[in-house]
Design a protein around this motif. Structure first.
Motif, PDB file in Angstrom:
ATOM      1  N   GLY A  63     -13.116 112.381  71.619  1.00  0.00           N
ATOM      2  CA  GLY A  63     -11.743 111.898  71.827  1.00  0.00           C
ATOM      3  C   GLY A  63     -11.342 112.093  73.282  1.00  0.00           C
ATOM      4  O   GLY A  63     -10.765 111.201  73.909  1.00  0.00           O
TER       5      GLY A  63
ATOM      6  N   HIS B 162     -14.756 109.475  66.961  1.00  0.00           N
ATOM      7  CA  HIS B 162     -13.788 110.580  66.950  1.00  0.00           C
ATOM      8  C   HIS B 162     -12.908 110.518  65.692  1.00  0.00           C
ATOM      9  O   HIS B 162     -12.796 111.482  64.937  1.00  0.00           O
ATOM     10  N   SER B 163     -12.331 109.336  65.462  1.00  0.00           N
ATOM     11  CA  SER B 163     -11.385 109.247  64.339  1.00  0.00           C
ATOM     12  C   SER B 163     -12.106 109.246  62.994  1.00  0.00           C
ATOM     13  O   SER B 163     -11.613 109.810  62.022  1.00  0.00           O
TER      14      SER B 163
ATOM     15  N   GLU C 127      -1.996 111.401  64.210  1.00  0.00           N
ATOM     16  CA  GLU C 127      -3.159 110.567  63.873  1.00  0.00           C
ATOM     17  C   GLU C 127      -2.737 109.104  63.692  1.00  0.00           C
ATOM     18  O   GLU C 127      -3.489 108.208  64.029  1.00  0.00           O
TER      19      GLU C 127
ATOM     20  N   GLY D 286      -2.710 107.541  66.937  1.00  0.00           N
ATOM     21  CA  GLY D 286      -4.101 107.232  67.321  1.00  0.00           C
ATOM     22  C   GLY D 286      -4.596 105.982  66.609  1.00  0.00           C
ATOM     23  O   GLY D 286      -5.219 105.115  67.217  1.00  0.00           O
TER      24      GLY D 286
ATOM     25  N   HIS E 294      -0.319 110.152  70.949  1.00  0.00           N
ATOM     26  CA  HIS E 294      -1.358 110.861  70.183  1.00  0.00           C
ATOM     27  C   HIS E 294      -1.775 112.154  70.890  1.00  0.00           C
ATOM     28  O   HIS E 294      -1.814 113.213  70.273  1.00  0.00           O
TER      29      HIS E 294
HETATM   30  C1  HEM Z   1      -7.887 105.497  71.325  1.00  0.00           C
HETATM   31  C2  HEM Z   1      -7.842 106.368  70.373  1.00  0.00           C
HETATM   32  C3  HEM Z   1      -7.898 107.858  70.517  1.00  0.00           C
HETATM   33  C4  HEM Z   1      -8.054 108.675  71.615  1.00  0.00           C
HETATM   34  C5  HEM Z   1      -8.252 108.269  73.059  1.00  0.00           C
HETATM   35  C6  HEM Z   1      -8.003 110.042  71.140  1.00  0.00           C
HETATM   36  C7  HEM Z   1      -8.090 111.157  71.951  1.00  0.00           C
HETATM   37  C8  HEM Z   1      -7.902 112.451  71.525  1.00  0.00           C
HETATM   38  C9  HEM Z   1      -7.862 113.606  72.377  1.00  0.00           C
HETATM   39  C10 HEM Z   1      -8.012 113.600  73.882  1.00  0.00           C
HETATM   40  C11 HEM Z   1      -7.672 114.697  71.595  1.00  0.00           C
HETATM   41  C12 HEM Z   1      -7.561 116.153  72.042  1.00  0.00           C
HETATM   42  C13 HEM Z   1      -8.943 116.756  71.983  1.00  0.00           C
HETATM   43  C14 HEM Z   1      -8.946 118.272  72.171  1.00  0.00           C
HETATM   44  O1  HEM Z   1      -8.002 118.923  71.728  1.00  0.00           O
HETATM   45  O2  HEM Z   1      -9.940 118.783  72.744  1.00  0.00           O
HETATM   46  C15 HEM Z   1      -7.604 114.232  70.223  1.00  0.00           C
HETATM   47  C16 HEM Z   1      -7.459 115.044  69.130  1.00  0.00           C
HETATM   48  C17 HEM Z   1      -7.433 114.614  67.842  1.00  0.00           C
HETATM   49  N1  HEM Z   1      -7.524 113.312  67.408  1.00  0.00           N
HETATM   50 FE1  HEM Z   1      -7.684 111.679  68.590  1.00  0.00          FE
HETATM   51  N2  HEM Z   1      -7.841 110.031  69.789  1.00  0.00           N
HETATM   52  C18 HEM Z   1      -7.764 108.729  69.367  1.00  0.00           C
HETATM   53  C19 HEM Z   1      -7.601 108.277  68.081  1.00  0.00           C
HETATM   54  C20 HEM Z   1      -7.562 109.088  66.977  1.00  0.00           C
HETATM   55  C21 HEM Z   1      -7.459 108.630  65.613  1.00  0.00           C
HETATM   56  C22 HEM Z   1      -7.388 107.158  65.187  1.00  0.00           C
HETATM   57  C23 HEM Z   1      -7.467 109.734  64.825  1.00  0.00           C
HETATM   58  C24 HEM Z   1      -7.408 109.848  63.329  1.00  0.00           C
HETATM   59  C25 HEM Z   1      -7.057 108.944  62.519  1.00  0.00           C
HETATM   60  C26 HEM Z   1      -7.547 110.899  65.676  1.00  0.00           C
HETATM   61  C27 HEM Z   1      -7.582 112.209  65.243  1.00  0.00           C
HETATM   62  C28 HEM Z   1      -7.492 113.300  66.037  1.00  0.00           C
HETATM   63  C29 HEM Z   1      -7.376 114.670  65.569  1.00  0.00           C
HETATM   64  C30 HEM Z   1      -7.342 115.104  64.106  1.00  0.00           C
HETATM   65  C31 HEM Z   1      -7.328 115.487  66.693  1.00  0.00           C
HETATM   66  C32 HEM Z   1      -7.169 117.006  66.732  1.00  0.00           C
HETATM   67  C33 HEM Z   1      -8.517 117.639  66.798  1.00  0.00           C
HETATM   68  C34 HEM Z   1      -8.427 119.143  66.880  1.00  0.00           C
HETATM   69  O3  HEM Z   1      -7.529 119.658  67.562  1.00  0.00           O
HETATM   70  O4  HEM Z   1      -9.282 119.783  66.275  1.00  0.00           O
HETATM   71  N3  HEM Z   1      -7.629 110.465  66.979  1.00  0.00           N
HETATM   72  N4  HEM Z   1      -7.727 112.865  70.207  1.00  0.00           N
END
Ligand code: HEM
Length: 217
Positions: free
Chosen positions: A62, A109-110, A133, A136, A179
């Motif tokens: 992500g 990631h998702s 989410e 996202g 997000h």
């Molecule tokens: C373009 C789309 C997306 C980008 C660029 C993105 C990027 C990120 C980033 C940078 C983080 C923080 C990572 C960290 O804490 O080290 C994150 C966390 C997270 N993302 Fe996304 N994300 C996207 C879409 C999604 C989608 C569609 C979902 C789920 C349906 C999702 C679920 C999550 C979850 C559950 C976390 C927390 C993970 C944790 O803290 O353990 N993401 N995302």
């Protein structure tokens, strides 16, 4: 304004002369990404321990996806601000490929963090997604037409409309911000800076636009 980064000149030369090979590497990454998603479904039932390890990696995906997304925005911002940097030209050589990999990483990631567990427990429902989410997911959905039309065939087929499709990126940018804003402080700050520069660069273009009175006088 031109910014010289002398150390980048040989790197750019290597990138420019090996475009075909580098694009093939990108293509392999696309395939690995899709295989990775399929593998996740299989792994969830067969080796949950490994799945959890990979899900931790998916968090990092992500972050990489976010940085690649921001990277694809930089050349446009610099161009609108009239700042010439060779590094930006290097990014333009592979901007399309970077965008495609960014999207596949966001999918990985998702899927690993949310979608695979829900599908495999037969409990895929909108209510199961946290608000962050959902933001996202909206970003992923908005970026889908951008991603699917990131190729020469679509560019030819859609003509002038193609640029409008690609501009959906700017809407997705705000949902990506929402997000990450709820999750990661440094990612949030960097995203906010890029969004701000994006807005400033567009305001600059808008202010420099020839007005009707200028055109007729
Ligand atoms: C373009 C789309 C997306 C980008 C660029 C993105 C990027 C990120 C980033 C940078 C983080 C923080 C990572 C960290 O804490 O080290 C994150 C966390 C997270 N993302 Fe996304 N994300 C996207 C879409 C999604 C989608 C569609 C979902 C789920 C349906 C999702 C679920 C999550 C979850 C559950 C976390 C927390 C993970 C944790 O803290 O353990 N993401 N995302």
């Amino acid at each position: 304004m031109t910014i010289h980064l002398p150390f980048w000149i040989p790197i750019h030369t290597v990138l420019a002369t090996n475009q075909k090979t580098i694009k093939s590497v990108f293509f392999i990454l696309y395939l690995l990404g899709f295989l990775g998603i399929g593998f996740g479904f299989f792994l969830f039932n067969s080796n949950l321990e490994l799945y959890v390890t990979l899900a931790e990696l998916a968090t990092k995906f992500g972050t990489i996806s976010l940085y690649l997304f921001l990277l694809t925005l930089v050349p446009g911002i610099l161009q609108r601000l009239n700042v010439v940097v060779l590094l930006s030209t290097s990014v333009v050589l592979f901007r399309r490929q970077i965008g495609i990999v960014m999207y596949i990483l966001a999918l990985l990631h998702s899927f690993y963090l949310s979608i695979i567990p829900q599908v495999m427990t037969s409990d895929l429902r909108l209510q199961n997604f946290a608000t962050r989410e959902i933001y996202g997911l909206i970003a992923i959905l908005i970026l889908f037409p951008v991603w699917i039309t990131s190729n020469d065939v679509s560019q030819k087929k859609f003509g002038r409309f193609w640029k409008s499709i690609q501009r959906l990126t700017y809407i997705a940018m705000f949902f990506i911000y929402l997000h990450v804003a709820a999750i990661e402080k440094s990612a949030q700050l960097l995203t906010a800076i890029v969004i701000l520069l994006e807005i400033i660069s567009w305001i600059k273009i808008w202010l420099r636009r020839p007005t009707r009175t200028n055109l007729t006088s």
